[in-house]
Design a protein around this motif. Structure first.
Motif, PDB file in Angstrom:
ATOM      1  N   PHE A 158      -3.875  10.853  10.910  1.00 18.91           N
ATOM      2  CA  PHE A 158      -4.611   9.634  10.571  1.00 18.91           C
ATOM      3  C   PHE A 158      -5.293   9.021  11.781  1.00 18.91           C
ATOM      4  CE2 PHE A 158      -3.777   8.158   6.219  1.00 18.91           C
ATOM      5  CZ  PHE A 158      -2.935   9.173   5.811  1.00 18.91           C
ATOM      6  N   GLY A 159      -6.477   8.472  11.552  1.00 18.82           N
ATOM      7  CA  GLY A 159      -7.123   7.636  12.532  1.00 18.82           C
ATOM      8  C   GLY A 159      -6.481   6.258  12.540  1.00 18.82           C
ATOM      9  N   GLN A 160      -6.947   5.414  13.437  1.00 18.07           N
ATOM     10  CA  GLN A 160      -6.375   4.077  13.569  1.00 18.07           C
ATOM     11  C   GLN A 160      -6.943   3.089  12.556  1.00 18.07           C
ATOM     12  OE1 GLN A 160      -3.697   3.178  15.570  1.00 18.07           O
ATOM     13  NE2 GLN A 160      -3.660   5.409  15.585  1.00 18.07           N
ATOM     14  N   GLN A 181      -6.326   0.680   2.342  1.00 16.85           N
ATOM     15  CA  GLN A 181      -5.031   0.004   2.334  1.00 16.85           C
ATOM     16  C   GLN A 181      -5.244  -1.504   2.322  1.00 16.85           C
ATOM     17  OE1 GLN A 181      -2.381   0.363   5.784  1.00 16.85           O
ATOM     18  NE2 GLN A 181      -0.655   0.577   4.384  1.00 16.85           N
ATOM     19  N   LEU A 215      -8.008  -2.323   5.139  1.00 16.95           N
ATOM     20  CA  LEU A 215      -8.034  -1.293   6.185  1.00 16.95           C
ATOM     21  C   LEU A 215      -8.467   0.007   5.540  1.00 16.95           C
ATOM     22  CD1 LEU A 215      -4.797  -1.618   8.357  1.00 16.95           C
ATOM     23  CD2 LEU A 215      -7.099  -1.279   9.220  1.00 16.95           C
ATOM     24  N   TYR A 253      -8.767   6.762   2.734  1.00 14.38           N
ATOM     25  CA  TYR A 253      -7.809   5.904   2.037  1.00 14.38           C
ATOM     26  C   TYR A 253      -8.162   4.444   2.281  1.00 14.38           C
ATOM     27  CZ  TYR A 253      -4.783   9.990   1.561  1.00 14.38           C
ATOM     28  OH  TYR A 253      -4.278  11.226   1.248  1.00 14.38           O
ATOM     29  N   ARG A 273     -10.867  -1.950  10.113  1.00 14.43           N
ATOM     30  CA  ARG A 273     -10.523  -3.161   9.363  1.00 14.43           C
ATOM     31  C   ARG A 273     -11.804  -3.844   8.917  1.00 14.43           C
ATOM     32  NH1 ARG A 273      -6.235  -6.019   8.239  1.00 14.43           N
ATOM     33  NH2 ARG A 273      -4.890  -4.907   9.697  1.00 14.43           N
ATOM     34  N   GLY A 278      -1.407  -1.386  -1.687  1.00 11.99           N
ATOM     35  CA  GLY A 278      -0.824  -0.250  -0.991  1.00 11.99           C
ATOM     36  C   GLY A 278      -1.899   0.678  -0.460  1.00 11.99           C
ATOM     37  N   LEU A 279      -1.529   1.955  -0.305  1.00 16.11           N
ATOM     38  CA  LEU A 279      -2.440   2.941   0.266  1.00 16.11           C
ATOM     39  C   LEU A 279      -3.066   3.725  -0.885  1.00 16.11           C
ATOM     40  CD1 LEU A 279      -3.084   3.722   3.223  1.00 16.11           C
ATOM     41  CD2 LEU A 279      -1.566   5.659   2.917  1.00 16.11           C
ATOM     42  N   GLN A 280      -4.345   3.476  -1.125  1.00 13.14           N
ATOM     43  CA  GLN A 280      -5.040   4.102  -2.243  1.00 13.14           C
ATOM     44  C   GLN A 280      -5.893   5.273  -1.771  1.00 13.14           C
ATOM     45  OE1 GLN A 280      -4.997   3.190  -5.595  1.00 13.14           O
ATOM     46  NE2 GLN A 280      -3.383   1.691  -5.162  1.00 13.14           N
ATOM     47  N   PHE A 281      -5.705   6.403  -2.413  1.00 13.45           N
ATOM     48  CA  PHE A 281      -6.513   7.570  -2.101  1.00 13.45           C
ATOM     49  C   PHE A 281      -7.907   7.393  -2.684  1.00 13.45           C
ATOM     50  CE2 PHE A 281      -7.864  11.775  -1.452  1.00 13.45           C
ATOM     51  CZ  PHE A 281      -8.265  12.355  -2.642  1.00 13.45           C
ATOM     52  N   TYR A 334       5.680   9.815   5.939  1.00 12.97           N
ATOM     53  CA  TYR A 334       4.887   9.262   7.032  1.00 12.97           C
ATOM     54  C   TYR A 334       5.468   7.918   7.429  1.00 12.97           C
ATOM     55  CZ  TYR A 334       1.199  12.718   6.182  1.00 12.97           C
ATOM     56  OH  TYR A 334       0.482  13.874   6.047  1.00 12.97           O
ATOM     57  N   ALA A 363      -1.249  15.676   7.498  1.00 13.42           N
ATOM     58  CA  ALA A 363      -2.505  14.978   7.714  1.00 13.42           C
ATOM     59  C   ALA A 363      -2.367  14.091   8.944  1.00 13.42           C
ATOM     60  CB  ALA A 363      -2.864  14.137   6.491  1.00 13.42           C
ATOM     61  N   TYR A 379      -9.831  13.110   4.523  1.00 10.36           N
ATOM     62  CA  TYR A 379      -9.437  12.207   3.433  1.00 10.36           C
ATOM     63  C   TYR A 379      -9.849  10.789   3.802  1.00 10.36           C
ATOM     64  CZ  TYR A 379      -5.721  15.835   2.998  1.00 10.36           C
ATOM     65  OH  TYR A 379      -4.992  17.004   2.918  1.00 10.36           O
ATOM     66  N   ASN A 403      -9.210   6.832  -6.586  1.00 11.50           N
ATOM     67  CA  ASN A 403      -9.671   5.558  -7.138  1.00 11.50           C
ATOM     68  C   ASN A 403     -10.869   5.011  -6.372  1.00 11.50           C
ATOM     69  OD1 ASN A 403      -7.484   5.607  -8.948  1.00 11.50           O
ATOM     70  ND2 ASN A 403      -6.140   4.757  -7.395  1.00 11.50           N
ATOM     71  N   GLN A 417      -0.623   5.775  -8.559  1.00 15.35           N
ATOM     72  CA  GLN A 417       0.233   6.214  -7.492  1.00 15.35           C
ATOM     73  C   GLN A 417       1.114   7.347  -7.981  1.00 15.35           C
ATOM     74  OE1 GLN A 417      -1.548   4.561  -5.015  1.00 15.35           O
ATOM     75  NE2 GLN A 417       0.431   4.484  -4.029  1.00 15.35           N
ATOM     76  N   SER A 449       3.787   3.296  -2.319  1.00 18.02           N
ATOM     77  CA  SER A 449       3.550   1.945  -1.790  1.00 18.02           C
ATOM     78  C   SER A 449       4.320   1.664  -0.518  1.00 18.02           C
ATOM     79  CB  SER A 449       3.920   0.898  -2.844  1.00 18.02           C
ATOM     80  OG  SER A 449       3.180   1.106  -4.025  1.00 18.02           O
ATOM     81  N   PHE A 488      -8.697   3.977   6.117  1.00 21.61           N
ATOM     82  CA  PHE A 488      -8.209   5.056   6.971  1.00 21.61           C
ATOM     83  C   PHE A 488      -8.883   6.364   6.630  1.00 21.61           C
ATOM     84  CE2 PHE A 488      -4.932   3.163   9.412  1.00 21.61           C
ATOM     85  CZ  PHE A 488      -4.304   2.213   8.628  1.00 21.61           C
ATOM     86  N   GLY A 530      -2.414   3.429  12.221  1.00 24.42           N
ATOM     87  CA  GLY A 530      -2.538   4.620  11.384  1.00 24.42           C
ATOM     88  C   GLY A 530      -1.178   5.222  11.072  1.00 24.42           C
ATOM     89  N   LEU A 531      -1.144   6.013  10.017  1.00 27.74           N
ATOM     90  CA  LEU A 531       0.106   6.662   9.622  1.00 27.74           C
ATOM     91  C   LEU A 531       0.372   7.863  10.511  1.00 27.74           C
ATOM     92  CD1 LEU A 531      -0.904   5.070   7.012  1.00 27.74           C
ATOM     93  CD2 LEU A 531       0.588   6.646   5.765  1.00 27.74           C
TER      94      LEU A 531
END
Lengths: 113, 113
Positions: free
Chosen positions: B104-106, B37, B88, B35, B109, B42-45, A35, B102, B33, B59, A2, A105, B90, A42-43
């Motif tokens: 984001f889509g919804q 979650q 989730l 991601y 899941r 958390g939110l991992q790229f 965000y 950026a 992008y 990751n 992160q 996070s 994204f 979504g964000l």
């Protein structure tokens, strides 16, 4: 890993109070973005601050950036129950030779009516 | 509505299976992008594409792969699924990647049982 880390992890305040969330990051950045995420959704982009900017405002939002300390803060003034959400900072930075947008996070904000 | 469309919204599948998640970016956005979650990570790229080419990798497991097609839609392929892949997923898009916000889509899941 992160890039950005938010602090606190969770915050509970009363409606009308101000909420401050902090973000620290590790490497030099091109810009930093904040965000918002409502539960399971979504964000949504709130604000972008470039590395040569120190402060930016958007409505009730105020963002500061201190590149010497590698930190940013998001202030929400006169909070409302509808502000209840998770807030994430994202850094646009070079990482292992590639430019990427990576997220922290998040801070979970609860605004009590 | 962010303009980013992700399908399907929900997916339940068994361990060991393979699934494909689809993303249609906003009209005019060249960068996509992905991601992941999950509650504990958390939110991992995962990965970023720009105009059909891989731009940055985060990751992303070797069991996962992605691509961006000439019409700019993107697919994320997850194979040999494990329980821990439940999350989730994204997709986000931006005009150029990094220097702009950026969208984001919804999310999709994914539940692996």
């Amino acid at each position: 890993s992160q890039q950005g880390e938010e602090d606190p992890q969770a915050l509970s305040i009363q409606e009308g109070e101000n909420a401050t969330m902090n973000c620290s990051y590790k490497t030099s950045i091109n810009n930093l973005q904040w965000y918002r995420q409502n539960s399971g959704r979504g964000l949504v982009h709130l604000i972008l601050i470039r590395s040569n900017e120190r402060e930016k405002h958007s409505g009730r939002l105020r963002v500061t950036l201190d590149t010497s300390k590698k930190s940013s803060s998001l202030l929400i003034t006169a909070s409302r129950a509808a502000d209840t959400a998770s807030y994430f900072c994202a850094t646009d930075a070079w990482d292992t030779g590639r430019r990427a947008l990576t997220f922290g996070s998040g801070t979970r904000l609860q605004v009590q009516p | 509505d962010s303009g980013v469309t992700q399908t399907p919204k929900h997916l339940i599948t068994a361990t060991g299976q393979r699934v494909t998640l689809r993303c249609s970016p906003r009209s005019g956005d060249l960068s996509v992008y992905w991601y992941q979650q999950s509650l504990d990570q958390g939110l991992q790229f995962l990965i970023q594409y720009y105009n059909g080419e891989e731009r940055a990798k985060g990751n992303i497991l070797e069991r996962f792969s992605a691509q961006q097609f000439p019409d700019l839609h993107s697919e994320l392929n997850l194979s040999s699924l494990e329980l821990g892949d439940s999350a989730l997923y994204f997709c986000a898009s931006s005009v150029t990647g990094g220097n702009t916000e950026a969208f984001f889509g919804q999310g999709t899941r994914l539940t692996v049982v």
